[in-house]
Design a protein around this motif. Structure first.
Motif, PDB file in Angstrom:
ATOM      1  N   LYS A 125       0.025  13.542   3.061  1.00  0.00           N
ATOM      2  CA  LYS A 125      -0.384  12.887   1.820  1.00  0.00           C
ATOM      3  C   LYS A 125       0.409  11.595   1.607  1.00  0.00           C
ATOM      4  O   LYS A 125       0.461  11.053   0.513  1.00  0.00           O
ATOM      5  N   THR A 126       1.019  11.135   2.683  1.00  0.00           N
ATOM      6  CA  THR A 126       1.843   9.934   2.654  1.00  0.00           C
ATOM      7  C   THR A 126       1.095   8.777   3.305  1.00  0.00           C
ATOM      8  O   THR A 126       0.295   8.975   4.222  1.00  0.00           O
ATOM      9  N   PHE A 127       1.346   7.571   2.826  1.00  0.00           N
ATOM     10  CA  PHE A 127       0.799   6.362   3.420  1.00  0.00           C
ATOM     11  C   PHE A 127       1.076   6.346   4.918  1.00  0.00           C
ATOM     12  O   PHE A 127       2.205   6.558   5.357  1.00  0.00           O
ATOM     13  N   CYS A 187       3.642 -12.316   0.771  1.00  0.00           N
ATOM     14  CA  CYS A 187       3.157 -10.966   0.473  1.00  0.00           C
ATOM     15  C   CYS A 187       2.527 -10.904  -0.912  1.00  0.00           C
ATOM     16  O   CYS A 187       1.478 -10.272  -1.103  1.00  0.00           O
ATOM     17  N   TYR A 188       3.162 -11.553  -1.870  1.00  0.00           N
ATOM     18  CA  TYR A 188       2.638 -11.538  -3.232  1.00  0.00           C
ATOM     19  C   TYR A 188       1.307 -12.281  -3.310  1.00  0.00           C
ATOM     20  O   TYR A 188       0.387 -11.863  -4.038  1.00  0.00           O
ATOM     21  N   ALA A 189       1.187 -13.375  -2.564  1.00  0.00           N
ATOM     22  CA  ALA A 189      -0.076 -14.120  -2.546  1.00  0.00           C
ATOM     23  C   ALA A 189      -1.198 -13.260  -1.971  1.00  0.00           C
ATOM     24  O   ALA A 189      -2.331 -13.267  -2.472  1.00  0.00           O
ATOM     25  N   ARG A 190      -0.878 -12.503  -0.923  1.00  0.00           N
ATOM     26  CA  ARG A 190      -1.891 -11.617  -0.326  1.00  0.00           C
ATOM     27  C   ARG A 190      -2.300 -10.533  -1.303  1.00  0.00           C
ATOM     28  O   ARG A 190      -3.496 -10.215  -1.442  1.00  0.00           O
ATOM     29  N   LEU A 191      -1.326  -9.966  -2.028  1.00  0.00           N
ATOM     30  CA  LEU A 191      -1.647  -8.913  -2.984  1.00  0.00           C
ATOM     31  C   LEU A 191      -2.506  -9.457  -4.130  1.00  0.00           C
ATOM     32  O   LEU A 191      -3.450  -8.793  -4.575  1.00  0.00           O
ATOM     33  N   LYS A 192      -2.191 -10.648  -4.593  1.00  0.00           N
ATOM     34  CA  LYS A 192      -2.995 -11.249  -5.673  1.00  0.00           C
ATOM     35  C   LYS A 192      -4.426 -11.511  -5.212  1.00  0.00           C
ATOM     36  O   LYS A 192      -5.372 -11.368  -5.995  1.00  0.00           O
ATOM     37  N   LYS A 193      -4.581 -11.872  -3.944  1.00  0.00           N
ATOM     38  CA  LYS A 193      -5.924 -12.092  -3.408  1.00  0.00           C
ATOM     39  C   LYS A 193      -6.702 -10.782  -3.338  1.00  0.00           C
ATOM     40  O   LYS A 193      -7.914 -10.735  -3.609  1.00  0.00           O
ATOM     41  N   ASP A 202      10.968  -6.514   9.400  1.00  0.00           N
ATOM     42  CA  ASP A 202      10.274  -7.641   8.760  1.00  0.00           C
ATOM     43  C   ASP A 202       8.979  -7.194   8.088  1.00  0.00           C
ATOM     44  O   ASP A 202       8.427  -7.924   7.257  1.00  0.00           O
ATOM     45  N   GLU A 203       8.505  -6.005   8.460  1.00  0.00           N
ATOM     46  CA  GLU A 203       7.231  -5.524   7.918  1.00  0.00           C
ATOM     47  C   GLU A 203       7.418  -4.619   6.705  1.00  0.00           C
ATOM     48  O   GLU A 203       6.454  -4.019   6.229  1.00  0.00           O
ATOM     49  N   TYR A 204       8.631  -4.533   6.190  1.00  0.00           N
ATOM     50  CA  TYR A 204       8.906  -3.616   5.078  1.00  0.00           C
ATOM     51  C   TYR A 204       8.100  -3.990   3.834  1.00  0.00           C
ATOM     52  O   TYR A 204       7.389  -3.151   3.264  1.00  0.00           O
ATOM     53  N   ASP A 227       0.771  -2.998   1.025  1.00  0.00           N
ATOM     54  CA  ASP A 227      -0.394  -2.168   1.381  1.00  0.00           C
ATOM     55  C   ASP A 227      -0.460  -0.926   0.482  1.00  0.00           C
ATOM     56  O   ASP A 227      -1.546  -0.525   0.035  1.00  0.00           O
ATOM     57  N   ILE A 228       0.691  -0.317   0.228  1.00  0.00           N
ATOM     58  CA  ILE A 228       0.726   0.864  -0.637  1.00  0.00           C
ATOM     59  C   ILE A 228       0.371   0.493  -2.069  1.00  0.00           C
ATOM     60  O   ILE A 228      -0.424   1.184  -2.733  1.00  0.00           O
ATOM     61  N   ILE A 229       0.953  -0.597  -2.569  1.00  0.00           N
ATOM     62  CA  ILE A 229       0.667  -1.037  -3.938  1.00  0.00           C
ATOM     63  C   ILE A 229      -0.825  -1.323  -4.093  1.00  0.00           C
ATOM     64  O   ILE A 229      -1.449  -0.922  -5.093  1.00  0.00           O
ATOM     65  N   HIS A 230      -1.403  -2.005  -3.118  1.00  0.00           N
ATOM     66  CA  HIS A 230      -2.842  -2.316  -3.163  1.00  0.00           C
ATOM     67  C   HIS A 230      -3.679  -1.035  -3.191  1.00  0.00           C
ATOM     68  O   HIS A 230      -4.583  -0.886  -4.035  1.00  0.00           O
TER      69      HIS A 230
END
Length: 343
Positions: free
Chosen positions: A190-192, A19-25, A310-312, A318-321
């Protein structure tokens, strides 16, 4: 334009490297620092000092001097009770958001499964299977969901996705909200909202209520889903008087246990005021051995696990991005906490 944000993650889990690798990308230049800890002393002072974004569950900085660059705190949970007394919760220079929407798919599935378990009598059928006896002649129908009415106390992300599924089963959907929502804009979420989920435009309910709670509960509701935040206004707000207004309904609570008066709930189940109840949250929690709720008539009790998925973390990313992009564009972030309301 590259991001130069520093994301500090303090949650009681090992790093989610994929997940972190995807966010960094997605966010070139983003620095991610993960600490599996609830102990503030384990995060070095120099890390706190350079943090601009903090993703956390229970761990919070103690003062502004400790985090001079901090812009935004994102809670790893949907509820915010653990953050209300955090030292910087009232700091207006820091944005606070929560993980709203992350839980919606899995908790909606839990809600629907428990409703179906009651109306299709799965607990009884499983006992028959375990006993190895064919007892079809004893089965008495409890009716179909088609044409029944489901009422939601609170219409956030979880309620909206649950409403989507139950509406597809042919149920009428009515909702009660803490504040009036009379316009199309007010009814929008107004929520994700993950793709293909929920009711982002607020189009599913046939009725919107606020103010008169007992009047709403008297609206011939067959299933009541409690999905309100736990605040000073909502704690202990559902008890004997409210159960009597339901005139025999199935109650589901996926909010917080303290919204309901537990003794009144047990009484309503045992005397038939309610058809049954599904509870993933209780008061007290954890529910101690021997508590009457464990054996209450037509009750399904699970240990606050409906949000497990598992998708938590992938949805959290997705929200952070999304919010990092909004932060750079100086736009309002999604999932903002309304600090004055406590949710």
């Amino acid at each position: 334009m590259q991001s130069h944000e520093v994301l500090l993650i303090t949650i009681p889990f090992d790093p989610f490297e994929d997940c972190y690798a995807r966010l960094k990308k997605l966010q070139p230049g983003l620095e991610i620092l993960h600490y599996n800890t609830k102990d503030i002393d384990i995060v070095p002072p120099q890390v706190w000092a350079k943090t601009t974004v903090h993703l956390t569950l229970y761990l919070f900085p103690q003062n502004r001097e400790q985090v001079p660059r901090l812009k935004w705190v994102h809670l790893y949970s949907g509820g915010i009770n653990q953050a209300i007394h955090a030292p910087l919760f009232t700091d207006k220079e820091i944005i606070w958001t929560r993980n709203g929407g992350v839980h919606a798919p899995q908790i909606a599935e839990w809600v629907v499964s428990t409703i179906l378990a009651y109306f299709r009598q799965l607990p009884m059928l499983l006992k028959w299977q375990e006993s190895g006896t064919w007892r079809a002649q004893e089965y008495v129908s409890r009716g179909d969901l088609l044409g029944k009415t489901v009422g939601f106390l609170g219409y956030g992300a979880i309620a909206r996705h649950t409403a989507r599924i139950l509406a597809a089963c042919g149920m009428h959907v009515i909702v009660y909200t803490l504040h009036g929502k009379s316009t199309k804009e007010e009814r929008q979420s107004k929520t994700f909202t993950p793709k293909y989920t929920g009711d982002p435009e607020g189009e599913i309910p046939s009725e919107w209520h606020h103010g008169g709670l007992n009047e709403f509960l008297s609206s011939h509701i067959d299933v009541l889903v409690i999905s309100l935040p736990s605040t000073d206004k909502t704690r202990k707000s559902i008890g004997k008087e409210q159960f009597s207004k339901l005139k025999g309904a199935y109650v589901v609570n996926i909010a917080r246990g303290d919204i309901v008066k537990t003794e009144d709930l047990v009484d309503a189940l045992e005397d038939g005021t309610l058809l049954g109840a599904a509870l993933d949250v209780t008061d007290p929690e954890p529910l101690p051995p021997g508590h009457p709720l464990w054996s209450a008539k037509n009750a399904i009790v699970t240990p606050h696990i409906s949000g497990v998925s598992d998708e938590y973390m992938p949805r959290t990313v997705d929200i952070i991005h999304e919010n990092l992009n909004r932060l750079k564009a100086e736009k309002e972030l999604v999932n903002l906490i309304i600090r004055s309301e406590g949710y």
